[in-house]
Scaffold this motif. Structure first.
Motif, PDB file in Angstrom:
ATOM      1  N   HIS A   1       0.119  -2.380   1.950  1.00  5.79           N
ATOM      2  CA  HIS A   1      -0.904  -3.269   1.404  1.00  5.79           C
ATOM      3  C   HIS A   1      -0.565  -3.656  -0.033  1.00  5.79           C
ATOM      4  CE1 HIS A   1      -4.816  -4.137  -0.565  1.00  5.79           C
ATOM      5  NE2 HIS A   1      -4.989  -4.827   0.547  1.00  5.79           N
TER       6      HIS A   1
ATOM      7  N   TRP B   1       3.758  -1.477   7.443  1.00  5.63           N
ATOM      8  CA  TRP B   1       3.369  -2.439   6.404  1.00  5.63           C
ATOM      9  C   TRP B   1       2.780  -1.730   5.203  1.00  5.63           C
ATOM     10  CZ3 TRP B   1       4.421  -7.588   7.132  1.00  5.63           C
ATOM     11  CH2 TRP B   1       4.755  -7.981   8.441  1.00  5.63           C
TER      12      TRP B   1
ATOM     13  N   TYR C   1      -0.318  -7.848   3.266  1.00  7.99           N
ATOM     14  CA  TYR C   1       0.631  -6.734   3.413  1.00  7.99           C
ATOM     15  C   TYR C   1       2.064  -7.256   3.383  1.00  7.99           C
ATOM     16  CZ  TYR C   1      -3.322  -3.953   5.252  1.00  7.99           C
ATOM     17  OH  TYR C   1      -4.517  -3.291   5.427  1.00  7.99           O
TER      18      TYR C   1
END
Ligand code: ATP
Ligand code: MG
Length: 289
Positions: free
Chosen positions: A12, A10, A22
């Motif tokens: 952010h 992921w 995310y």
């Protein structure tokens, strides 16, 4: 505020006052994502400030509350991605305080439902005998239950600006009549169902705020957090004191007594942090969430 945690798989993209957002690694932004991860931190906010220190365990407890309510209001579509769906796995380290969700085109409306007279509603009632333009009977006192729950939407202002109460007709101008009516009907229905369930556990949901969005198929889904103690006022129905609360009222009360609202707020004393954490845990226990 500490830097957002790095999560495998992921990327952010933004920090709210309480939650981190995310998108899957390799995806540019929310608009082009087909899934999102909303990670709740332990931060507590009041008067538009994220306060220090965080409340240990808060992110996890509030996520449990959201999930508990999403399960119980299953007749209204929500934004959760089913756990067995293919997609980017949710990292174990944040699983207990995150929600894997569909990205929605959010309506710019905070769908507020009030069942009791409190806070800004009470202040307004004392001056005008109405709340957000909804006329009410005379003779109500602070903390009283309203004859029936009322829908008092607010315009969801862009980040950093204050939300603003608006009339139902103004929501019609913002989103069109059909959607405005759908948001009102769902908000009142979900609040009514949840308030009745909570009362079976001796808990009053005095008021709450919902957010809705539309998915790519056109379905309106309830999004964000639902019926958490950040988005709602929760009271103890067993207590003689109507407004004995399970939410961050302890924090707000301490701040009002110890801060003149100038500059940054003071650091919360350990005792306030512990009492707040204990109240959140007690609510979960009461509801069996
Ligand atoms: P806000 O007043 O915008 O909620 P905040 O500081 O409280 O600001 P957080 O609640 O920490 O922000 O972050 C959550 C953000 O994600 C909110 O702006 C919310 O509208 C948005 N959001 C929640 N669910 C979805 C979804 N399914 N799709 C897109 N955006 C979402
Ligand atoms: Mg929020």
């Amino acid at each position: 505020m500490t830097a957002p945690q790095e999560l495998p798989g992921w990327r952010h993209v933004s920090s709210g006052k309480v939650r981190e957002l995310y998108v899957p690694a390799g995806v540019d932004d929310v608009a082009s994502a087909s899934e999102l991860l909303l990670v709740a931190s332990d931060r507590v906010s009041a008067y538009d400030f994220a306060l220090e220190p965080p409340i240990p365990g808060k992110g996890e407890l509030l996520t449990r509350l959201s999930r508990f309510w999403f399960d119980r209001i299953a007749d209204v579509p929500n934004h959760l991605v089913a756990p067995d769906t293919d997609g980017t796995p949710v990292p174990e380290s944040v699983a207990a305080r995150s929600m894997h969700v569909l990205p929605l085109a959010m309506f710019p409306v905070e769908c507020v439902v009030r069942g009791y007279l409190v806070g800004s509603g009470w202040a307004e009632y004392r001056e005008t005998q109405s709340v957000c333009g909804v006329p009410l009977p005379a003779g109500l006192s602070e903390g009283d239950r309203l004859p029936e729950p009322i829908y008092t939407p607010a315009y969801k202002a862009p980040q950093g600006e204050h939300d603003e109460n608006i009339s139902f007709e103004q929501t019609v101008e913002l989103v069109g009549r059909d959607d405005a009516e759908a948001l009102r009907e769902r908000s009142l229905r979900v609040y009514g169902e949840a308030a009745a369930i909570a009362l079976e556990h001796d808990v009053v949901i005095a008021d709450t705020k919902f957010e809705f969005g539309r998915d790519t198929d056109g379905t309106i889904r309830i999004a964000d957090e639902v019926l958490t103690s950040d988005s709602s006022r929760y009271w103890d129905a067993r207590s003689g004191n109507r407004t004995d609360s399970f939410d961050k009222q302890i924090v707000r009360d301490w701040l009002s007594a110890n801060w003149d609202r100038q500059g940054t707020p003071p650091v919360l004393p350990q005792e306030i942090v512990e009492r707040t954490a204990a109240r959140y845990a007690e609510l979960i226990e009461r509801l069996g969430a």
